[in-house]
Design a protein around this motif. Structure first.
Motif, mmCIF file in Angstrom:
data_model
loop_
_atom_site.group_PDB
_atom_site.id
_atom_site.type_symbol
_atom_site.label_atom_id
_atom_site.label_comp_id
_atom_site.label_asym_id
_atom_site.label_seq_id
_atom_site.Cartn_x
_atom_site.Cartn_y
_atom_site.Cartn_z
ATOM 1 N N ALA A 69 0.825 -1.199 0.000
ATOM 2 C CA ALA A 69 0.000 0.000 0.000
ATOM 3 C C ALA A 69 0.863 1.254 0.000
ATOM 4 C CB ALA A 69 -0.933 -0.004 1.196
ATOM 5 N N ARG A 73 0.934 4.008 -2.981
ATOM 6 C CA ARG A 73 0.622 5.418 -2.747
ATOM 7 C C ARG A 73 1.728 6.322 -3.273
ATOM 8 N NH1 ARG A 73 -1.482 3.444 2.206
ATOM 9 N NH2 ARG A 73 0.504 3.886 3.258
ATOM 10 N N GLN A 76 1.510 6.311 -7.042
ATOM 11 C CA GLN A 76 0.397 7.113 -7.538
ATOM 12 C C GLN A 76 0.627 8.600 -7.330
ATOM 13 O OE1 GLN A 76 -3.533 5.776 -6.452
ATOM 14 N NE2 GLN A 76 -4.332 7.853 -6.703
ATOM 15 N N GLY A 77 1.337 8.962 -6.243
ATOM 16 C CA GLY A 77 1.641 10.372 -6.026
ATOM 17 C C GLY A 77 2.429 10.967 -7.169
ATOM 18 N N SER A 249 -3.922 1.614 -3.527
ATOM 19 C CA SER A 249 -3.654 3.039 -3.598
ATOM 20 C C SER A 249 -4.896 3.894 -3.447
ATOM 21 C CB SER A 249 -2.996 3.372 -4.948
ATOM 22 O OG SER A 249 -3.895 3.136 -6.004
#
Length: 252
Positions: A69, A73, A76-77, A249
Motif C-alpha cells: 500500500a 501510494r 500514484q503520487g 492506492s
C-alpha cells in the motif's frame, strides 16, 4: 541517468513536457523522480534499492499489504503529479529494470503502442464512479440493480470510453454497503466539469444508495495492454497487478 547501487523504478511513460514537477515531489523509497528520454518518449524513473526490489525480496514484499500500500501510494503520487502537467501512461507499481538500458529497451519495444495510446488519451482523464446499496442487502433489490444499469448508461453517454470493473469486496475494501457499480469513464478535460455535475445530480435520485466519484486520474483503466510488464535480460521483475494497485492506492 544510471542506476548507482540500485534498480530503475519506472512510474510512467509520456511525451517530453516543459513544465516542471513539484519541487518537493518524492516517489518510492523517498527518492525524487527523474526523466529518462528516448526518442520521442520520456520515462519517469527513480532509483530503488536492490534489497527491496530485486526479484526475490520483491516477491516477499508483495505479500506484505502494508508495504504494498505504501509503495502504491508513492507510485500514484508521482503519477498524479504528472497528470497536472502532461498525459502519462502509468506502468504497474513495482515495475523495475536493472539499469537505464533496460528501460530504453522497453520503450524501444513499445514505442509505437505508447505513441498511439498517448495520442488517443491526450487531453483526457479518468473518473471513477462507485454505487453502493446502503445498507447492504443480499441480494440487492431489483430497483438497485436497474438504477446501476441506468446510471452506467447515462454516464457512458457523456464519456468517450468506459470500463466496468468487478464489484469491490466490502471485507477487503473496508467500505460500507454493497458495491453495485464500479466503473471508470474516460472524459476530456473540457467536458469534465459537466460530467461531475451529472454525477452530482444523480446522488438525490436514489436515497437508499450512495454514489461516490473519484478523480481525475491518469487513464489507468484505458491502458491495459500498455501496462503489461515486459520481461527480458535487464528486467528485474514484473510488478503488481492493476487490481492490486487500485485497491492498495485508492484509485478507482
Amino acid at each position: 541517468m544510471t542506476a548507482q547501487g540500485g534498480l530503475r523504478y519506472v512510474y510512467a511513460v509520456c511525451r517530453p513536457f516543459a513544465a516542471a514537477l513539484q519541487a518537493q515531489l518524492t516517489g518510492v523509497a523517498g527518492v525524487p523522480p527523474g526523466l529518462l528520454r528516448h526518442h520521442g518518449l520520456v520515462a519517469v524513473v527513480s532509483t530503488v534499492p536492490e534489497g527491496d526490489f530485486a526479484e526475490e525480496p520483491l516477491r516477499d514484499h508483495l505479500e506484505d499489504l502494508d508495504w504494498l500500500a505504501a509503495t502504491a501510494r508513492a507510485h500514484q503520487g508521482v503519477v498524479d503529479a504528472l497528470t497536472t502537467v502532461t498525459t502519462p501512461l502509468p506502468l504497474r507499481p513495482a515495475t523495475v529494470f536493472r539499469d537505464d538500458s533496460g528501460v530504453r529497451t522497453m520503450m524501444e519495444a513499445r514505442e509505437a503502442d505508447f505513441l498511439h495510446t498517448l495520442d488517443r488519451l491526450e487531453g483526457r482523464v479518468e473518473w471513477g464512479v462507485m454505487l453502493y446499496a446502503d445498507p447492504p442487502e443480499q441480494p440487492p433489490p431489483p430497483a438497485a440493480e436497474e438504477f446501476a444499469r441506468v446510471l452506467h448508461e447515462r454516464l457512458s453517454g457523456r464519456a468517450e470510453d468506459s470500463r466496468l470493473h468487478p464489484p469491490q469486496n466490502a471485507t477487503l475494501s473496508g467500505v460500507s454497503g454493497q458495491n453495485l457499480l464500479n466503473a471508470a469513464y474516460l472524459v476530456s478535460r473540457a467536458a469534465s466539469e459537466e460530467f461531475v455535475e451529472l454525477v452530482d445530480r444523480t446522488k438525490d435520485e436514489a436515497p437508499a444508495m450512495r454514489v461516490e466519484l473519484t478523480g481525475p486520474w491518469a487513464a489507468y483503466s484505458f491502458t491495459e495492454l500498455i501496462t503489461e510488464p515486459v520481461t527480458g535480460p535487464s528486467d528485474s521483475t514484473p510488478g503488481t497487478s492493476p487490481s492490486s494497485r487500485r485497491s492498495a492506492s485508492g484509485a478507482p
